[in-house]
Design a protein around this motif. Structure first.
Motif, short mmCIF file in Angstrom:
data_model
loop_
_atom_site.label_atom_id
_atom_site.label_comp_id
_atom_site.label_asym_id
_atom_site.label_seq_id
_atom_site.Cartn_x
_atom_site.Cartn_y
_atom_site.Cartn_z
N ASP A 80 43.46 -11.39 59.49
CA ASP A 80 43.69 -11.76 60.88
C ASP A 80 42.61 -11.14 61.78
OD1 ASP A 80 44.35 -9.09 61.18
OD2 ASP A 80 46.49 -9.44 61.48
N TYR A 81 42.74 -11.36 63.09
CA TYR A 81 41.69 -10.94 64.02
C TYR A 81 41.46 -9.44 63.98
CZ TYR A 81 39.33 -9.97 68.43
OH TYR A 81 38.46 -9.50 69.38
N ALA A 82 42.55 -8.65 64.01
CA ALA A 82 42.41 -7.19 64.03
C ALA A 82 41.69 -6.70 62.78
CB ALA A 82 43.79 -6.54 64.15
N ALA A 83 42.08 -7.20 61.61
CA ALA A 83 41.44 -6.77 60.37
C ALA A 83 39.99 -7.23 60.32
CB ALA A 83 42.21 -7.32 59.17
N ALA A 84 39.70 -8.43 60.83
CA ALA A 84 38.32 -8.92 60.86
C ALA A 84 37.45 -8.05 61.76
CB ALA A 84 38.30 -10.37 61.34
N GLU A 85 38.00 -7.56 62.87
CA GLU A 85 37.25 -6.66 63.74
C GLU A 85 36.95 -5.34 63.02
OE1 GLU A 85 36.22 -6.93 67.46
OE2 GLU A 85 35.98 -8.71 66.22
N VAL A 86 37.92 -4.81 62.29
CA VAL A 86 37.69 -3.59 61.51
C VAL A 86 36.59 -3.82 60.49
CG1 VAL A 86 38.71 -1.98 59.85
CG2 VAL A 86 40.02 -2.69 61.86
N ASN A 87 36.62 -4.97 59.82
CA ASN A 87 35.57 -5.31 58.86
C ASN A 87 34.20 -5.25 59.50
OD1 ASN A 87 36.63 -5.75 56.29
ND2 ASN A 87 37.26 -7.83 56.76
N GLN A 88 34.05 -5.86 60.67
CA GLN A 88 32.76 -5.90 61.33
C GLN A 88 32.25 -4.51 61.68
OE1 GLN A 88 30.76 -8.61 61.71
NE2 GLN A 88 32.32 -9.57 60.44
N VAL A 89 33.16 -3.65 62.17
CA VAL A 89 32.75 -2.30 62.53
C VAL A 89 32.38 -1.50 61.27
CG1 VAL A 89 33.49 -0.14 63.60
CG2 VAL A 89 34.10 -2.32 64.64
N LEU A 90 33.14 -1.69 60.19
CA LEU A 90 32.81 -0.99 58.94
C LEU A 90 31.45 -1.41 58.40
CD1 LEU A 90 36.24 -0.95 57.05
CD2 LEU A 90 35.05 0.98 58.09
N TYR A 91 31.09 -2.69 58.55
CA TYR A 91 29.76 -3.13 58.15
C TYR A 91 28.69 -2.37 58.95
CZ TYR A 91 31.97 -7.15 55.86
OH TYR A 91 32.73 -7.95 55.05
N LEU A 124 35.60 9.11 60.00
CA LEU A 124 35.80 7.66 59.87
C LEU A 124 36.58 7.13 61.06
CD1 LEU A 124 35.80 4.95 58.30
CD2 LEU A 124 37.86 5.77 57.13
N HIS A 125 37.65 7.79 61.43
CA HIS A 125 38.48 7.34 62.55
C HIS A 125 37.67 7.33 63.85
CE1 HIS A 125 42.77 8.07 60.77
NE2 HIS A 125 41.97 7.37 59.98
N GLU A 126 36.90 8.39 64.08
CA GLU A 126 36.13 8.49 65.32
C GLU A 126 35.07 7.39 65.40
OE1 GLU A 126 34.59 12.42 65.24
OE2 GLU A 126 36.53 13.37 65.64
N ARG A 127 34.36 7.17 64.29
CA ARG A 127 33.31 6.14 64.30
C ARG A 127 33.91 4.74 64.44
NH1 ARG A 127 28.37 7.60 60.15
NH2 ARG A 127 27.96 9.72 60.91
N LEU A 128 35.04 4.53 63.78
CA LEU A 128 35.67 3.22 63.88
C LEU A 128 36.16 2.97 65.29
CD1 LEU A 128 36.56 0.68 62.34
CD2 LEU A 128 38.75 1.80 61.93
N GLN A 129 36.78 3.95 65.91
CA GLN A 129 37.26 3.80 67.28
C GLN A 129 36.09 3.51 68.23
OE1 GLN A 129 38.69 7.28 69.60
NE2 GLN A 129 40.58 6.10 69.88
N ALA A 130 35.00 4.26 68.08
CA ALA A 130 33.83 4.04 68.94
C ALA A 130 33.26 2.64 68.74
CB ALA A 130 32.76 5.10 68.65
N GLY A 131 33.20 2.19 67.49
CA GLY A 131 32.66 0.86 67.21
C GLY A 131 33.54 -0.24 67.77
N LEU A 132 34.86 -0.08 67.66
CA LEU A 132 35.77 -1.09 68.19
C LEU A 132 35.68 -1.16 69.72
CD1 LEU A 132 38.90 -0.41 65.94
CD2 LEU A 132 37.48 -2.47 65.92
#
Length: 203
Positions: free
Chosen positions: A57-68, A121-129
């Motif tokens: 879904d959209y939320a998971a796809a956004e996480v994917n993009q930030v992880l890339y 990981l949490h901090e970088r993911l939050q910043a990326g989102l």
């Protein structure tokens, strides 16, 4: 550890386990065999993303993009491996097994290193989102400004065309003032019609 990001990453892991990374539809028979019927439905209705096992879904796809994006940064590949080990791996690994698989050390030192990595990981993911959401909001504002400019230009063009037709009409009817005369003639005709309907005019 950021609780909201922890919940989001768990959702991301569940979505990948159920729907994969997208890009294709499962076969009908394979879906029936796997789920003993129809696949559980995922995704956000009204969005352009496919549902029913056809992708995250959209939320998971956004996480994917930030992880890339994180993976391309220094030390990012280790954080992405941690994300897959903690949230995606099936069957789920214990903390000790994750520490060992990620080669973070032994005993308490390994566990401390593991939780430090989770925090990073949490901090970088939050910043990326947040960065992605900021860019999206900027794109929406720009799209609204473009829309307003287009509507204004269209209104101006329509007004100019209307005035041009008015000048053509005046030229065809004998020059300037023909439009006003035409309107006055129509108003007089309406008044006369109203008088006849009310019986005020002489027979």
């Amino acid at each position: 550890m950021i609780e909201a990001i922890e919940v989001l990453l768990k959702h991301w892991g569940d979505q990948l386990a159920q729907n994969g990374l997208g890009g294709g539809l499962p076969s009908t028979m394979g879906t029936i065999v796997e789920f003993a019927g129809c696949a559980p439905r995922g995704g956000v209705y009204g969005a352009r993303l496919l549902v029913a096992g056809a992708g995250p879904d959209y939320a998971a796809a956004e996480v994917n993009q930030v992880l890339y994006g994180i993976e391309r940064l220094e030390g990012g590949s280790a954080l992405v491996r941690l994300a897959y080990a903690r949230y995606r791996n099936e069957p789920r690994l214990t903390i000790a097994e994750q520490v060992d698989a990620l080669e973070l050390g032994k005993g308490d030192a390994g566990r401390r290193a593991y939780y430090r990595q989770v925090g990073v990981l949490h901090e970088r993911l939050q910043a990326g989102l947040l960065e992605r959401q900021g860019k999206l909001a900027g794109m929406r504002r720009e799209a609204r400004r473009d829309g307003e400019r287009m509507r204004k230009a269209a209104a101006q063009q329509a007004g100019a065309a209307h005035r041009g037709r008015g000048r053509e009409f005046e030229a065809a009817q004998g020059g300037q003032g023909a439009i006003a005369a035409h309107k006055a003639h129509k108003a007089a005709a309406k008044t006369a019609q109203a008088d006849r309907s009310s019986g005020d005019s002489a027979s």
